[in-house]
Design a protein around this motif. Structure first.
Motif, PDB file in Angstrom:
ATOM      1  N   TRP A 137       0.840  -1.194   0.000  1.00 24.62           N
ATOM      2  CA  TRP A 137       0.000   0.000   0.000  1.00 24.62           C
ATOM      3  C   TRP A 137       0.880   1.251   0.000  1.00 24.62           C
ATOM      4  N   LYS A 146      -7.829   5.105   5.346  1.00 30.30           N
ATOM      5  CA  LYS A 146      -7.281   4.099   6.279  1.00 30.30           C
ATOM      6  C   LYS A 146      -8.245   2.935   6.482  1.00 30.30           C
ATOM      7  N   GLU A 147      -9.536   3.261   6.519  1.00 30.46           N
ATOM      8  CA  GLU A 147     -10.523   2.201   6.760  1.00 30.46           C
ATOM      9  C   GLU A 147     -10.532   1.152   5.657  1.00 30.46           C
ATOM     10  N   ILE A 175      -7.664   0.273   3.881  1.00 32.30           N
ATOM     11  CA  ILE A 175      -6.442  -0.523   4.077  1.00 32.30           C
ATOM     12  C   ILE A 175      -6.593  -1.492   5.249  1.00 32.30           C
ATOM     13  N   GLU A 176      -7.237  -1.019   6.308  1.00 30.96           N
ATOM     14  CA  GLU A 176      -7.406  -1.873   7.496  1.00 30.96           C
ATOM     15  C   GLU A 176      -8.206  -3.144   7.214  1.00 30.96           C
ATOM     16  N   LYS A 177      -9.093  -3.060   6.251  1.00 30.06           N
ATOM     17  CA  LYS A 177      -9.921  -4.230   5.922  1.00 30.06           C
ATOM     18  C   LYS A 177      -9.107  -5.373   5.310  1.00 30.06           C
ATOM     19  N   ALA A 199      -6.039  -6.187   6.401  1.00 27.57           N
ATOM     20  CA  ALA A 199      -5.025  -6.638   7.369  1.00 27.57           C
ATOM     21  C   ALA A 199      -5.240  -8.115   7.737  1.00 27.57           C
TER      22      ALA A 199
END
Lengths: 138, 138, 138, 138
Positions: free
Chosen positions: D86, D131-132, D134-136, D138
């Motif tokens: 990312w 960010k929300e 990218i966090e998905k 992880a």
């Protein structure tokens, strides 16, 4: 009469700048559905079908579609396919594409059972469809 | 009646394992030929046509093809396109694809003059074809 | 070093719901451009090339593209193609697609000169590129 | 790191006169796999993603493939997709296509998170990835 159902996910790359399926893609879907119908009926895939019956293919002499309702990327549609009519060496396949409960596209393909001409692999001619093939669709 | 001719080179990637044009490609060729016909008649390309007439597009309600003779990669074919019939908001385009002197494929497209629905850019409806458009094809 | 130029009209059906060329279409364009480059260099089309050199094809082992600027339907772009490097049985083709004066897309293809395996028409293997082919690109 | 698997049936119309997948089709498969990966991670399809994040799309700036082993019609292959990296507004997706246990094709896509330019719906620019999103993954 044997029929086959197939789910198709409409992809981004299948859609045009208007946001709906670019219509030649429906003919691609239906070609794949015809192969899936034969696979389902005969129990083996097209590659095997070509070898076992020593055919060159099942090319089209006619294709038509009626487009009632557009579909867009992300839609999951269902296609119902069946052979409508068997001739001596030709046959007609009907495809009905549903978006939910709505009949969105109807397609017809007239195809010919085609064999290679001995001594010239680049040429082909029509040939009577084997009875054992037709019987599998009963 | 105005017609438009277009040469098309059959590409390797347009052909199937049988070595002939995969039939949905003909519908792609014909879609491009319809756009070229309108470009020729109106004097400006489709992108400009969409803007000037504030239309969403000219989607199909029906398409059909008769395949008489196959073509293969490397062939250069010629397509002759014309509007066969004008309705109020729909029209029919005829395409005849020649391989040399031989009529190889005949296609028909029934299309609709389509405008966006105000307030909802994702939807569209049919609309009468402007007289100035039809007159350009006389 | 011999190069070949080709004009490509971006078609409606090549573009995605975003209104720009769906990127796999660039690889299709470039495949056709490689065939046109060989046609230009050798003086005969791919179908003839396959026969004369008894090859199965020139399949890819690697393909890459850098997309700098998008193109849209109605655009007429120009592709400049050349062989960058000749190996023993592989070679690299470079394609540069220009939109006006702007370099819009750059593509590289690494391809292999491939012959059929005697006795098994469904299989193929790499083969040294004939000198007479390479000389035509000088 | 989240990954997504997808089965793909190789269709007759995806294959070239050599009988193997025409290579631009792999890029089409991978585009669909990226959309499926995001659908899987976010829990909603691309159409919804465009609306919720008010983005124009995730167009490519770079694409590459290594073709190790060909596939043919009738083959059912499996694609394993993941985000490798990312950046601020760009990201790299890796696709690995397996034919049975064999790694047949490896693809990389570098894509950009792209938003419309206010006042001009036909243009777009890059934008930091939320960010929300990218966090998905992880």
């Amino acid at each position: 009469m044997l029929s086959h159902h197939r789910e198709i996910q409409i992809e981004w790359g299948d859609c045009d700048p208007f946001g709906i399926v670019f219509f030649p893609r429906y003919f691609e879907y239906f070609d794949a559905c015809t192969n899936a119908l034969f696979h389902h009926a005969l129990g083996f895939p097209k590659a095997e079908m070509l070898k076992r019956f020593q055919i060159a293919g099942i090319p089209l002499v006619q294709a038509s579609c009626n487009f009632h309702v557009p579909s867009s990327f992300g839609d999951v549609v269902k296609v119902e396919s069946r052979v409508l009519k068997w001739g001596t060496s030709s046959f007609t396949v009907q495809h009905r594409l549903f978006r939910g409960e709505t009949l969105a596209v109807e397609g017809l393909e007239k195809r010919v059972w085609t064999v290679h001409i001995p001594g010239d692999p680049s040429k082909a001619k029509s040939h009577p469809i084997p009875k054992e093939v037709i019987e599998k669709f009963a």
